[in-house]
Scaffold this motif. Structure first.
Motif, PDB file in Angstrom:
ATOM      1  N   GLU A 116       0.844  -1.194   0.000  1.00  0.00           N
ATOM      2  CA  GLU A 116       0.000   0.000   0.000  1.00  0.00           C
ATOM      3  C   GLU A 116       0.883   1.249   0.000  1.00  0.00           C
ATOM      4  N   ARG A 117       0.282   2.382  -0.362  1.00  0.00           N
ATOM      5  CA  ARG A 117       0.953   3.665  -0.196  1.00  0.00           C
ATOM      6  C   ARG A 117       0.843   4.065   1.279  1.00  0.00           C
ATOM      7  N   ARG A 118       1.997   4.050   1.953  1.00  0.00           N
ATOM      8  CA  ARG A 118       1.979   4.380   3.387  1.00  0.00           C
ATOM      9  C   ARG A 118       3.234   5.137   3.811  1.00  0.00           C
ATOM     10  N   ILE A 119       3.939   5.755   2.841  1.00  0.00           N
ATOM     11  CA  ILE A 119       5.188   6.432   3.167  1.00  0.00           C
ATOM     12  C   ILE A 119       4.961   7.940   3.178  1.00  0.00           C
ATOM     13  N   LEU A 120       4.999   8.540   4.371  1.00  0.00           N
ATOM     14  CA  LEU A 120       4.991   9.999   4.463  1.00  0.00           C
ATOM     15  C   LEU A 120       6.411  10.496   4.235  1.00  0.00           C
ATOM     16  N   HIS A 121       6.552  11.623   3.563  1.00  0.00           N
ATOM     17  CA  HIS A 121       7.884  12.075   3.173  1.00  0.00           C
ATOM     18  C   HIS A 121       7.938  13.592   3.122  1.00  0.00           C
ATOM     19  N   VAL A 122       9.158  14.112   3.121  1.00  0.00           N
ATOM     20  CA  VAL A 122       9.402  15.538   2.887  1.00  0.00           C
ATOM     21  C   VAL A 122      10.119  15.619   1.549  1.00  0.00           C
ATOM     22  N   ASP A 123       9.332  15.724   0.472  1.00  0.00           N
ATOM     23  CA  ASP A 123       9.852  15.606  -0.894  1.00  0.00           C
ATOM     24  C   ASP A 123      10.723  14.355  -0.964  1.00  0.00           C
ATOM     25  N   ASP A 124      11.965  14.476  -1.467  1.00  0.00           N
ATOM     26  CA  ASP A 124      12.878  13.330  -1.470  1.00  0.00           C
ATOM     27  C   ASP A 124      14.039  13.576  -0.518  1.00  0.00           C
ATOM     28  N   MET A 125      13.780  14.357   0.542  1.00  0.00           N
ATOM     29  CA  MET A 125      14.796  14.663   1.552  1.00  0.00           C
ATOM     30  C   MET A 125      14.175  14.550   2.944  1.00  0.00           C
ATOM     31  N   THR A 126      13.524  13.431   3.210  1.00  0.00           N
ATOM     32  CA  THR A 126      12.765  13.285   4.452  1.00  0.00           C
ATOM     33  C   THR A 126      13.658  13.393   5.681  1.00  0.00           C
ATOM     34  N   GLY A 127      14.790  12.693   5.649  1.00  0.00           N
ATOM     35  CA  GLY A 127      15.695  12.736   6.800  1.00  0.00           C
ATOM     36  C   GLY A 127      16.125  14.146   7.132  1.00  0.00           C
ATOM     37  N   ARG A 128      16.494  14.897   6.103  1.00  0.00           N
ATOM     38  CA  ARG A 128      16.923  16.278   6.323  1.00  0.00           C
ATOM     39  C   ARG A 128      15.781  17.121   6.881  1.00  0.00           C
ATOM     40  N   GLY A 129      14.577  16.941   6.339  1.00  0.00           N
ATOM     41  CA  GLY A 129      13.436  17.707   6.819  1.00  0.00           C
ATOM     42  C   GLY A 129      13.144  17.446   8.283  1.00  0.00           C
ATOM     43  N   ILE A 130      13.225  16.168   8.685  1.00  0.00           N
ATOM     44  CA  ILE A 130      12.981  15.820  10.084  1.00  0.00           C
ATOM     45  C   ILE A 130      14.118  16.326  10.973  1.00  0.00           C
ATOM     46  N   GLN A 131      15.355  16.053  10.548  1.00  0.00           N
ATOM     47  CA  GLN A 131      16.504  16.424  11.367  1.00  0.00           C
ATOM     48  C   GLN A 131      16.588  17.932  11.605  1.00  0.00           C
ATOM     49  N   GLN A 132      16.398  18.710  10.554  1.00  0.00           N
ATOM     50  CA  GLN A 132      16.472  20.159  10.715  1.00  0.00           C
ATOM     51  C   GLN A 132      15.423  20.656  11.695  1.00  0.00           C
ATOM     52  N   THR A 133      14.232  20.066  11.630  1.00  0.00           N
ATOM     53  CA  THR A 133      13.161  20.477  12.536  1.00  0.00           C
ATOM     54  C   THR A 133      13.512  20.151  13.987  1.00  0.00           C
ATOM     55  N   LEU A 134      13.926  18.905  14.231  1.00  0.00           N
ATOM     56  CA  LEU A 134      14.220  18.485  15.600  1.00  0.00           C
ATOM     57  C   LEU A 134      15.476  19.159  16.144  1.00  0.00           C
ATOM     58  N   THR A 135      16.487  19.329  15.291  1.00  0.00           N
ATOM     59  CA  THR A 135      17.725  19.961  15.743  1.00  0.00           C
ATOM     60  C   THR A 135      17.479  21.393  16.204  1.00  0.00           C
ATOM     61  N   GLY A 136      16.632  22.106  15.475  1.00  0.00           N
ATOM     62  CA  GLY A 136      16.294  23.471  15.877  1.00  0.00           C
ATOM     63  C   GLY A 136      15.650  23.519  17.247  1.00  0.00           C
ATOM     64  N   ARG A 137      14.755  22.583  17.506  1.00  0.00           N
ATOM     65  CA  ARG A 137      14.088  22.539  18.811  1.00  0.00           C
ATOM     66  C   ARG A 137      15.068  22.109  19.909  1.00  0.00           C
ATOM     67  N   LEU A 138      15.922  21.135  19.562  1.00  0.00           N
ATOM     68  CA  LEU A 138      16.873  20.614  20.542  1.00  0.00           C
ATOM     69  C   LEU A 138      17.858  21.689  20.993  1.00  0.00           C
ATOM     70  N   LYS A 139      18.394  22.444  20.032  1.00  0.00           N
ATOM     71  CA  LYS A 139      19.398  23.461  20.367  1.00  0.00           C
ATOM     72  C   LYS A 139      18.819  24.616  21.176  1.00  0.00           C
ATOM     73  N   ASN A 140      17.511  24.755  21.147  1.00  0.00           N
ATOM     74  CA  ASN A 140      16.872  25.838  21.888  1.00  0.00           C
ATOM     75  C   ASN A 140      16.255  25.384  23.216  1.00  0.00           C
ATOM     76  N   HIS A 141      16.469  24.111  23.555  1.00  0.00           N
ATOM     77  CA  HIS A 141      15.888  23.591  24.794  1.00  0.00           C
ATOM     78  C   HIS A 141      16.880  23.788  25.940  1.00  0.00           C
ATOM     79  N   GLY A 142      16.448  24.456  26.981  1.00  0.00           N
ATOM     80  CA  GLY A 142      17.337  24.797  28.087  1.00  0.00           C
ATOM     81  C   GLY A 142      17.807  23.616  28.907  1.00  0.00           C
TER      82      GLY A 142
END
Length: 530
Positions: A122-148
Motif C-alpha cells: 500500500e501507499r503508506r510512506i509519508l515524506h518531505v519531498d525526497d529529503m525526508t531525513g533532512r526535513g525531520i533532522q532540521q526540525t528536531l535539531t532546531g528545537r533541541l538546540k533551543n531547549h534549556g
C-alpha cells in the motif's frame, strides 16, 4: 560546550545525534537534564541522509495487519512478531508527534502525500519531498538546540561505558575530545543511538563515521548482539567514481522507475515477479548478478518515461544532484550500483530500548529489536527510531533512577603520534576493503574464513597499540571496526542458509526453520576473533 569538569552528571546521557537520539532527548528534556553526545555535527548523522520517508498506516485503505505482513515478508519471517506489532501499531502516534514538532511532510492538497516503496503493498510512506531525513533532522535539531535542559557535545568520542563493579549496571561514559582529553560523565540512564555499521564496508551510502561504535561499546560492556550477518545493501547508489556516494531513493522505483542494462533492456522480471518493487536484497543481488554477467560497473535506473514535471516535483533533490553531475534524469537514466546501507541486527534490545545491562538503553539502527528480521522493509527505519524513542522516554521517566557516583579514574591520557594515526587510517581502509571483498552482497564459507584470518592479524596490531598507549580517536575507531567486523563474520559463518540480506553460495537455500543469530559477549574482550 568545551570546558568540562572531570566528573559531570546528567539524568540521561544519549550517545548519537540522529533521529532516535534527538527524538528521545526532546521527549524527556522537560523533566530530565539531558546530555547528547555526537562525534560529528548533528547535520552529519545518517538520519539526515534518509530520502524515502517514514512508513505508517495513514491511508484509509491500509491496516496494521497489512503493514505487519509486508514487514514479515521482507524480513523472511525471521522477525520478532511481538516487537514488530508494537512498532507498526505505534506508527501513527510517531507521525503525529513529528507533525507536532513541525516536520513539514509533503502534502497533496489538504492531505499528506503517501508514496509507495519496494515491498509495500500500500501507499503508506509519508515524506518531505525526497529529503525526508533532512526535513525531520532540521526540525528536531532546531528545537533541541533551543531547549534549556539539553546540553549538546559535538566532536566527542565515547571510549567506554562505565559499569558497576559487578558489571550489571551502566552508570556513565568515558569521553575523548579531539585533542585527546578524557572526560567522565555519570548518568542515571545511558542511551546508545549510534546508528549502524554501514561504513565498515568500502562502498556505503552512510557517513564514513557509521562504523558500529555502539555495538562495540555494548559488546565490550557485556551485552548480547543479534543478527549481525544481515546487512542490507541498497540496490541504487549512484555510480559516480571519485565523488561522494549519493543514494537514489527507493521511491524512484516506487513511482515507476525501471532498472535496465546498458542496452536499455529491463532485467528485474528475470529475477522476481515483483520486478523493480521486490525487496532490496532481491534487487541488490539481481543488479550484482547483472554486473557480473556483463562486466559493467553499474546498471541504469530510468524514470525518464515520466513527464519532466512529475520527475522534478517528486524528486527535486535527486534531479538537482544528478544535474550537477551531468545527468538530466528527465531525459537520461541514472547509473547505479549496490552499496552497504543498513544494519538489520545490533545490540539486543526490547521495543523500549532496554538492554542486558540495567540503565543502558539502545535505540534505532544500533539496536536489534527483531523488527527487520533478515531484511528491512523500506522506510521502517525512521519508524523504528521514533517509536522506540517514545517508548524509551516513557520507561526512563517511569524508572526514577538516581544519578550514581562514579568510581575514581585511573591513569591519564597521552597523545598518540601522528605517524601512528596515519597507520591507523590505513588499517581502517584495509578493514573496509576486506569486508567489501569477502563479506559483501554474495559470500562463501571460504571468503568468510579468509576474512576472519586476516582480521585476526589486524586485531592483534590494534590491541597491541591499545596496551602500549592511551587511546586517541583513530585508535578507538580502529578497535570498534575490528570488533564489529568480527561480530559480522562470526554471525555469517554460523548461519547455514541464505535468507534475506545474507547470501552464502555454499548454502544457497533458505532453511525451513531458522532462529535469530545471538552472540554472547566474550569474557576476554581482547580475544574476539572467531
Amino acid at each position: 560546550m568545551t570546558d568540562l569538569c572531570i566528573d559531570l552528571s546528567y539524568d540521561v546521557v544519549i550517545v548519537g545525534g540522529g533521529l532516535a537520539g534527538q527524538a528521545l532527548a526532546l521527549s524527556v528534556a522537560d523533566q530530565k537534564r539531558v546530555l547528547l553526545i555526537s562525534k560529528n555535527p548533528l547535520e552529519a548523522a545518517a538520519s539526515n541522509y534518509a530520502q524515502g520517508g517514514i512508513s505508517a498506516v495513514y491511508g484509509a485503505h491500509d491496516s496494521h495487519e497489512k503493514h505487519i505482513e509486508d514487514t514479515l515478508v521482507a524480513g523472511c519471517h525471521l522477525n520478532d512478531r511481538e516487537n514488530t506489532r508494537f512498532i507498526v501499531e505505534g506508527g501513527l502516534d510517531a507521525v503525529q508527534w513529528l507533525i507536532a514538532q513541525g516536520v513539514p511532510f509533503t502534502k497533496d492538497g489538504e492531505d499528506y502525500h503517501l508514496t509507495r516503496e519496494g515491498g509495500h503493498g500500500e501507499r503508506r510512506i509519508l515524506h518531505v519531498d525526497d529529503m525526508t531525513g533532512r526535513g525531520i533532522q532540521q526540525t528536531l535539531t532546531g528545537r533541541l538546540k533551543n531547549h534549556g535542559n539539553i546540553t549538546l557535545l559535538e566532536h566527542y568520542t565515547v571510549v567506554d561505558l562505565i559499569t558497576t563493579e559487578d558489571g550489571k549496571r551502566c552508570i556513565g561514559v568515558t569521553l575523548l575530545d579531539a585533542m585527546g582529553n578524557a572526560r567522565r560523565i555519570a548518568a542515571g540512564a545511558t542511551v546508545l543511538a549510534t546508528g549502524g555499521v554501514g561504513a565498515i564496508f568500502q562502498h556505503a551510502t552512510s557517513p564514513s563515521s557509521t562504523i558500529g561504535d555502539g555495538v562495540a561499546l555494548a559488546w565490550r560492556a557485556g551485552c548480547r548482539v543479534a543478527n549481525m550477518e544481515f546487512l542490507q545493501f541498497h540496490p541504487t547508489c549512484m555510480y559516480y567514481p571519485g565523488g561522494e556516494a549519493f543514494l537514489i531513493t527507493e521511491a524512484v522505483r516506487g513511482e515507476g522507475g525501471l532498472l535496465k542494462r546498458a542496452d536499455g533492456t529491463r532485467f528485474m522480471d528475470d529475477y522476481d515477479p515483483r520486478a523493480e518493487l521486490a525487496p532490496r536484497d532481491v534487487v541488490s543481488r539481481a543488479i550484482y548478478a547483472e554486473m557480473k554477467k556483463t562486466g559493467q560497473p553499474c546498471v541504469y535506473l530510468d524514470i525518464s518515461h515520466k513527464t519532466p514535471e512529475f520527475v522534478r516535483s517528486h524528486f527535486p533533490n535527486i534531479y538537482r544532484i544528478c544535474l550537477e553531475r551531468g545527468i538530466d534524469i528527465t531525459r537520461q537514466p541514472i547509473p547505479v550500483t549496490p552499496a552497504s546501507h543498513y544494519t538489520c541486527g545490533g545490540i539486543f534490545a526490547g521495543h523500549d530500548g532496554k538492554t542486558d545491562l540495567e540503565q543502558l538503553l539502545c535505540l534505532g539502527e544500533a539496536a536489534y529489536t527483531g523488527l527487520h528480521g533478515a531484511n528491512r522493509l523500506a522506510s521502517n527505519s525512521l519508524l523504528e527510531c521514533v517509536v522506540m524513542a517514545r517508548a524509551a522516554a516513557e520507561a526512563i521517566l517511569a524508572d526514577h533512577v538516581s544519578i550514581p557516583v562514579l568510581p575514581l579514574p585511573t591513569g591519564g591520557p597521552r597523545a598518540l603520534a601522528s605517524s601512528k594515526e596515519d597507520f591507523l587510517r590505513l588499517m581502517k581502509q584495509e578493514i573496509r576493503a576486506l569486508m567489501w571483498n569477502y563479506v559483501g552482497i554474495v559470500r562463501s564459507t571460504f571468503s568468510l574464513r579468509a576474512a576472519a584470518r586476516r582480521l585476526d592479524v589486524i586485531r592483534q596490531e590494534v590491541f597491541a597499540l591499545l596496551e602500549a598507549r592511551s587511546p586517541c580517536v583513530e585508535l578507538i575507531e580502529a578497535r570498534n571496526l575490528v570488533i564489529t567486523a568480527d561480530l559480522i563474520i562470526r554471525s555469517a559463518l554460523s548461519r547455514k542458509e541464505s535468507r534475506g540480506c545474507h547470501y552464502n553460495t555454499d548454502f544457497p537455500d533458505m532453511a525451513t526453520e531458522a532462529e535469530p543469530t545471538v552472540l554472547m559477549p566474550h569474557t576476554d574482550q581482547q580475544s574476539i576473533a572467531a
